[in-house]
Design a protein around this motif. Structure first.
Motif, PDB file in Angstrom:
ATOM      1  N   LEU A  19      17.567  23.966  -2.385  1.00  0.00           N
ATOM      2  CA  LEU A  19      16.793  24.011  -1.149  1.00  0.00           C
ATOM      3  C   LEU A  19      17.394  23.116  -0.068  1.00  0.00           C
ATOM      4  O   LEU A  19      17.464  23.502   1.101  1.00  0.00           O
ATOM      5  CB  LEU A  19      15.341  23.613  -1.407  1.00  0.00           C
ATOM      6  N   SER A  20      17.831  21.928  -0.441  1.00  0.00           N
ATOM      7  CA  SER A  20      18.376  21.008   0.565  1.00  0.00           C
ATOM      8  C   SER A  20      19.666  21.566   1.168  1.00  0.00           C
ATOM      9  O   SER A  20      19.874  21.491   2.386  1.00  0.00           O
ATOM     10  CB  SER A  20      18.621  19.625  -0.046  1.00  0.00           C
ATOM     11  N   GLU A  21      20.520  22.148   0.340  1.00  0.00           N
ATOM     12  CA  GLU A  21      21.762  22.730   0.852  1.00  0.00           C
ATOM     13  C   GLU A  21      21.470  23.942   1.729  1.00  0.00           C
ATOM     14  O   GLU A  21      22.085  24.127   2.780  1.00  0.00           O
ATOM     15  CB  GLU A  21      22.686  23.118  -0.306  1.00  0.00           C
ATOM     16  N   GLY A  22      20.505  24.757   1.279  1.00  0.00           N
ATOM     17  CA  GLY A  22      20.134  25.937   2.068  1.00  0.00           C
ATOM     18  C   GLY A  22      19.526  25.560   3.401  1.00  0.00           C
ATOM     19  O   GLY A  22      19.838  26.166   4.434  1.00  0.00           O
ATOM     20  N   LEU A  23      18.674  24.539   3.415  1.00  0.00           N
ATOM     21  CA  LEU A  23      18.052  24.098   4.663  1.00  0.00           C
ATOM     22  C   LEU A  23      19.096  23.506   5.617  1.00  0.00           C
ATOM     23  O   LEU A  23      19.042  23.735   6.824  1.00  0.00           O
ATOM     24  CB  LEU A  23      16.958  23.076   4.365  1.00  0.00           C
ATOM     25  N   ALA A  24      20.039  22.737   5.067  1.00  0.00           N
ATOM     26  CA  ALA A  24      21.097  22.169   5.902  1.00  0.00           C
ATOM     27  C   ALA A  24      21.916  23.277   6.565  1.00  0.00           C
ATOM     28  O   ALA A  24      22.273  23.187   7.746  1.00  0.00           O
ATOM     29  CB  ALA A  24      21.992  21.263   5.064  1.00  0.00           C
ATOM     30  N   ALA A  25      22.204  24.336   5.802  1.00  0.00           N
ATOM     31  CA  ALA A  25      22.966  25.458   6.347  1.00  0.00           C
ATOM     32  C   ALA A  25      22.196  26.186   7.442  1.00  0.00           C
ATOM     33  O   ALA A  25      22.791  26.818   8.317  1.00  0.00           O
ATOM     34  CB  ALA A  25      23.316  26.441   5.220  1.00  0.00           C
ATOM     35  N   LEU A  26      20.860  26.075   7.410  1.00  0.00           N
ATOM     36  CA  LEU A  26      20.007  26.718   8.411  1.00  0.00           C
ATOM     37  C   LEU A  26      19.675  25.777   9.567  1.00  0.00           C
ATOM     38  O   LEU A  26      18.807  26.061  10.384  1.00  0.00           O
ATOM     39  CB  LEU A  26      18.707  27.197   7.743  1.00  0.00           C
ATOM     40  N   GLY A  27      20.371  24.649   9.617  1.00  0.00           N
ATOM     41  CA  GLY A  27      20.172  23.714  10.718  1.00  0.00           C
ATOM     42  C   GLY A  27      19.018  22.762  10.538  1.00  0.00           C
ATOM     43  O   GLY A  27      18.516  22.199  11.512  1.00  0.00           O
ATOM     44  N   LEU A  28      18.588  22.566   9.281  1.00  0.00           N
ATOM     45  CA  LEU A  28      17.472  21.668   9.000  1.00  0.00           C
ATOM     46  C   LEU A  28      17.895  20.637   7.947  1.00  0.00           C
ATOM     47  O   LEU A  28      17.507  20.727   6.779  1.00  0.00           O
ATOM     48  CB  LEU A  28      16.256  22.462   8.503  1.00  0.00           C
ATOM     49  N   PRO A  29      18.675  19.654   8.334  1.00  0.00           N
ATOM     50  CA  PRO A  29      19.072  18.623   7.366  1.00  0.00           C
ATOM     51  C   PRO A  29      17.850  17.855   6.890  1.00  0.00           C
ATOM     52  O   PRO A  29      16.887  17.668   7.638  1.00  0.00           O
ATOM     53  CB  PRO A  29      20.011  17.721   8.186  1.00  0.00           C
ATOM     54  N   CYS A  30      17.888  17.425   5.641  1.00  0.00           N
ATOM     55  CA  CYS A  30      16.718  16.731   5.098  1.00  0.00           C
ATOM     56  C   CYS A  30      17.140  15.605   4.159  1.00  0.00           C
ATOM     57  O   CYS A  30      18.245  15.593   3.629  1.00  0.00           O
ATOM     58  CB  CYS A  30      15.813  17.718   4.364  1.00  0.00           C
ATOM     59  N   ARG A  31      16.237  14.683   3.986  1.00  0.00           N
ATOM     60  CA  ARG A  31      16.373  13.694   2.927  1.00  0.00           C
ATOM     61  C   ARG A  31      15.675  14.253   1.707  1.00  0.00           C
ATOM     62  O   ARG A  31      14.736  15.043   1.821  1.00  0.00           O
ATOM     63  CB  ARG A  31      15.765  12.361   3.355  1.00  0.00           C
TER      64      ARG A  31
END
Length: 251
Positions: A19-31
């Motif tokens: 999920l974190s990698e997918g969100l980062a790829a969608l422009g939503l970096p997360c901790r």
């Protein structure tokens, strides 16, 4: 580089990574945090965090307890919460609503689904006036109410609380909120009572001017059911009252 505003919490490393990698790829970096304890530490260290996406089922401190602790620690600037779970349970749904969760997601899910919910959460944060009650998605709120029927049946069994007319109204309200059409047959089956009983209660609802039946334009053999204007007005009033008691606004 801007600090991430999103915190993702899940005790399953593979889910967290995907999920974190997918969100980062969608422009939503997360901790990310692999436990509620780690999440609490990150929230303390990084005040830029605005949204938390948390699994419900976690050892030691579960997702609901995490939200309770965050509500206390971030009173001045609460985090918008999105709850994910492998199963929809009434007590969990109600608990999350009371803690101002803005969305519910059911596993298995994709980064795209999470991203959509996160962007809605950011929008709520940016649009909300100071002191305004958090906004709860109307379809998700209705889904929690409909889930109560399955939980009630599983816990108590039998027909102690059989109320097919009310179940039908909830199903119709949910179908409208999600843009779905529902047929007489589907509505009667979902009521969980004998068809003859369901049909009688449907007649009662129609006599009370709460529902109406119309032929399906694409299949004249299929009869659709929908709320009347009167039925829609009364269901909206009911939902607004319940949401108000829980301190949320319906969006």
């Amino acid at each position: 580089m801007n600090e991430p505003r999103l915190l993702l919490v899940d005790d399953e490393p593979l889910v967290l990574e995907e999920l974190s990698e997918g969100l980062a790829a969608l422009g939503l970096p997360c901790r990310t945090a692999g436990s509620a304890a780690e999440a609490l530490e990150l929230v303390q260290r990084f005040p830029s965090l605005d949204v938390v996406v948390t699994d419900v089922q976690m050892p030691q401190i579960d997702g609901i307890e995490l939200l309770q602790k965050l509500a206390v620690r971030r009173r001045a600037r609460p985090l918008a919460a999105i709850v994910i779970s492998g199963r929809a349970a009434l007590d969990r749904a109600v608990a999350a609503l009371r803690l101002h969760a803005v969305d519910f997601l059911q596993k298995p899910l994709t980064p795209e689904e999470v991203a959509l919910a996160v962007r809605r959460a950011f929008s709520i944060i940016e649009d909300a006036a100071p002191g305004a009650a958090p906004v709860q998605s109307r379809p998700k709120y209705l889904e929690a109410l409909v889930a109560a029927r399955a939980d009630r049946q599983a816990l108590f069994k039998g027909d102690l609380f059989s109320d097919p007319a009310w179940d039908m109204l909830l199903d119709l309200a949910l179908s409208e909120a999600t843009g779905r059409q529902i047929s007489v047959t589907s509505l009667c089956i979902a009521a969980g009572v004998p068809t003859t009983t369901a049909m009688r209660r449907l007649e009662d609802l129609q006599t009370a001017n709460l529902v109406e039946r119309t032929p399906d334009a694409n299949d004249r053999r299929r009869i659709l059911v929908q709320l009347t204007e009167e039925g829609r007005r009364k269901m909206d009033a009911f939902l607004e009252r319940q949401a108000s008691r829980m301190g949320v606004r319906l969006g």
